[in-house]
Design an enzyme around this catalytic site. Sequence first.
Site, mmCIF file in Angstrom:
data_model
loop_
_atom_site.group_PDB
_atom_site.id
_atom_site.type_symbol
_atom_site.label_atom_id
_atom_site.label_comp_id
_atom_site.label_asym_id
_atom_site.label_seq_id
_atom_site.Cartn_x
_atom_site.Cartn_y
_atom_site.Cartn_z
ATOM 1 C CD GLU A 28 -0.194 2.121 -15.629
ATOM 2 O OE1 GLU A 28 -0.946 2.513 -14.713
ATOM 3 O OE2 GLU A 28 -0.049 2.740 -16.696
ATOM 4 C CB THR A 46 3.899 -0.322 -17.934
ATOM 5 O OG1 THR A 46 3.107 0.334 -18.930
ATOM 6 C CG2 THR A 46 5.003 0.611 -17.459
ATOM 7 C CB THR A 72 7.039 -2.078 -4.494
ATOM 8 O OG1 THR A 72 6.107 -1.962 -3.409
ATOM 9 C CG2 THR A 72 6.539 -3.173 -5.422
ATOM 10 C CG ASP A 73 6.605 -2.230 0.967
ATOM 11 O OD1 ASP A 73 5.903 -1.962 -0.032
ATOM 12 O OD2 ASP A 73 6.440 -1.683 2.084
ATOM 13 C CD GLU A 74 1.909 -2.134 -2.482
ATOM 14 O OE1 GLU A 74 0.993 -2.785 -2.995
ATOM 15 O OE2 GLU A 74 1.886 -0.905 -2.336
ATOM 16 C CE1 TYR A 79 2.744 -1.392 -8.466
ATOM 17 C CE2 TYR A 79 2.290 -2.004 -6.180
ATOM 18 C CZ TYR A 79 3.105 -1.401 -7.119
ATOM 19 O OH TYR A 79 4.276 -0.823 -6.728
ATOM 20 C CB SER A 103 2.420 -6.465 -12.743
ATOM 21 O OG SER A 103 2.322 -5.270 -11.997
ATOM 22 C CE LYS A 104 7.418 -2.234 -9.258
ATOM 23 N NZ LYS A 104 8.268 -1.377 -10.153
ATOM 24 C CG ASN A 150 2.960 2.474 1.284
ATOM 25 O OD1 ASN A 150 3.243 1.283 1.431
ATOM 26 N ND2 ASN A 150 1.799 2.879 0.812
ATOM 27 C CE LYS A 170 -0.303 4.911 -5.993
ATOM 28 N NZ LYS A 170 1.085 5.004 -6.356
HETATM 29 P P1 TYD Z 1 -2.183 3.558 -1.303
HETATM 30 O O1 TYD Z 1 -1.742 4.977 -1.192
HETATM 31 O O2 TYD Z 1 -3.111 3.183 -2.424
HETATM 32 O O3 TYD Z 1 -0.873 2.667 -1.308
HETATM 33 P P2 TYD Z 1 -0.693 1.046 -1.211
HETATM 34 O O4 TYD Z 1 -2.000 0.390 -1.398
HETATM 35 O O5 TYD Z 1 0.235 0.783 -2.337
HETATM 36 O O6 TYD Z 1 -0.092 0.800 0.132
HETATM 37 O O7 TYD Z 1 -2.897 3.137 0.041
HETATM 38 C C1 TYD Z 1 -2.241 3.243 1.284
HETATM 39 C C2 TYD Z 1 -3.147 2.675 2.341
HETATM 40 O O8 TYD Z 1 -4.289 3.541 2.473
HETATM 41 C C3 TYD Z 1 -3.715 1.320 1.992
HETATM 42 O O9 TYD Z 1 -3.839 0.569 3.179
HETATM 43 C C4 TYD Z 1 -5.100 1.627 1.419
HETATM 44 C C5 TYD Z 1 -5.519 2.850 2.193
HETATM 45 N N1 TYD Z 1 -6.376 3.811 1.467
HETATM 46 C C6 TYD Z 1 -7.541 4.279 2.075
HETATM 47 O O10 TYD Z 1 -7.893 3.903 3.220
HETATM 48 N N2 TYD Z 1 -8.310 5.197 1.398
HETATM 49 C C7 TYD Z 1 -7.993 5.632 0.146
HETATM 50 O O11 TYD Z 1 -8.742 6.424 -0.432
HETATM 51 C C8 TYD Z 1 -6.777 5.134 -0.463
HETATM 52 C C9 TYD Z 1 -6.360 5.589 -1.843
HETATM 53 C C10 TYD Z 1 -6.001 4.228 0.244
#
Ligand code: TYD
Length: 349
Positions: free
Chosen positions: A84, A100, A129-131, A155, A158-159, A184, A194
Amino acid sequence: MRLLVTGGCGFIGSAFLRAALSRSSVERVVNLDVLSYSGRRENQSELEREARYRLVVGDIADAALVARVFQEEKIDHVAHFAAESHVDRSLFAAQAFVHTNVLGTLVLLEAARGAREKGRFERFLHVSTDEVYGDLGDTGDVFRETTPLSPRNPYSASKAGADLLALSYVKTHGLPLVVTRSSNNYGPRQFPEKLMPLVVTNALMDRQVPVYGDGKNVRDWLFVEDNAQGIFAAMERGRPGEVYNLGGENERENLTVVRAILAALGKPESLIQFVKDRPGHDRRYALDSRRAHGELGWKPAVTFEEGLARTVAWYRANEPWWRAIRDDSFDAYYERHYGKLGLKEQPTA
Ligand code: TYD
């Protein structure tokens, strides 16, 4: 190599399947995927004609199924993608993430340990992940493989759990395991929840694109095919017990990314809508990937400009793919959850 790929119907897993099947060293590839909302059978349907390839539909946390696949297919390598992966979903439904990402990983580790004890297991590649490192803030340095893990949302927590569990099997059971932590990813076939594919598909439909907070959060963007190559290299050449950061070396503020997508599509910037910030929103991620450069001989090959152009072109050319996802049920889901989180309804400007 008799390879089990988990989550091969997902965005990164399906790119990896293509990379793996292009290698002659790979004798067999079995894809175990539960086909949940983001696992799309069409992401690999053309591979189903390939004799070396088999799709098994099922849950990685199903120990009996995993044991059967290991035995039937004499699996000696695992590349574990199934997860997830969407932070926003983990804010309102964290349980699936533990099931998962943590339990599923444990089941796979146990199966690999069993195969290892029978003397026929060579390498487990755990995709992290880098997160897991947490947040760099505005001025922080970069994450190194030695940076302590400090996840800040369900998230990434869990990772991080999965990542540490995986590494513990090296110490406790001698499992030959390697971890990659990538930045990313973006590219074709990413599920349109995303940032990038949400913006592309919203813009193609002339809908507003939501930017969280001030839009100044920074992500380091890695083209998915570069990640697939890095993961394969780590599986083949990585040292057991080692972690490899795979960074895109393309740090961009979200607003810059969104503007670049709108420009590539010829859509106006007036589509941008600033909305309330994501709770616990990590400000910046950035990776030091020198270990992967030096030991694996890996570097990203696709520039941000080329990757973005290829991504946008793919979504333009594959409208049936994303239209099947971006249907009324997607909108209903989005309204229900994002409305509640304030990530949709409450503009900040
Ligand atoms: P995301 O694609 O959800 O990846 P992650 O949170 O794992 O990095 O988000 C990428 C970046 O974009 C994050 O800083 C959150 C931002 N974001 C928005 O500004 N608007 C959106 O609708 C989404 C989905 C993410």
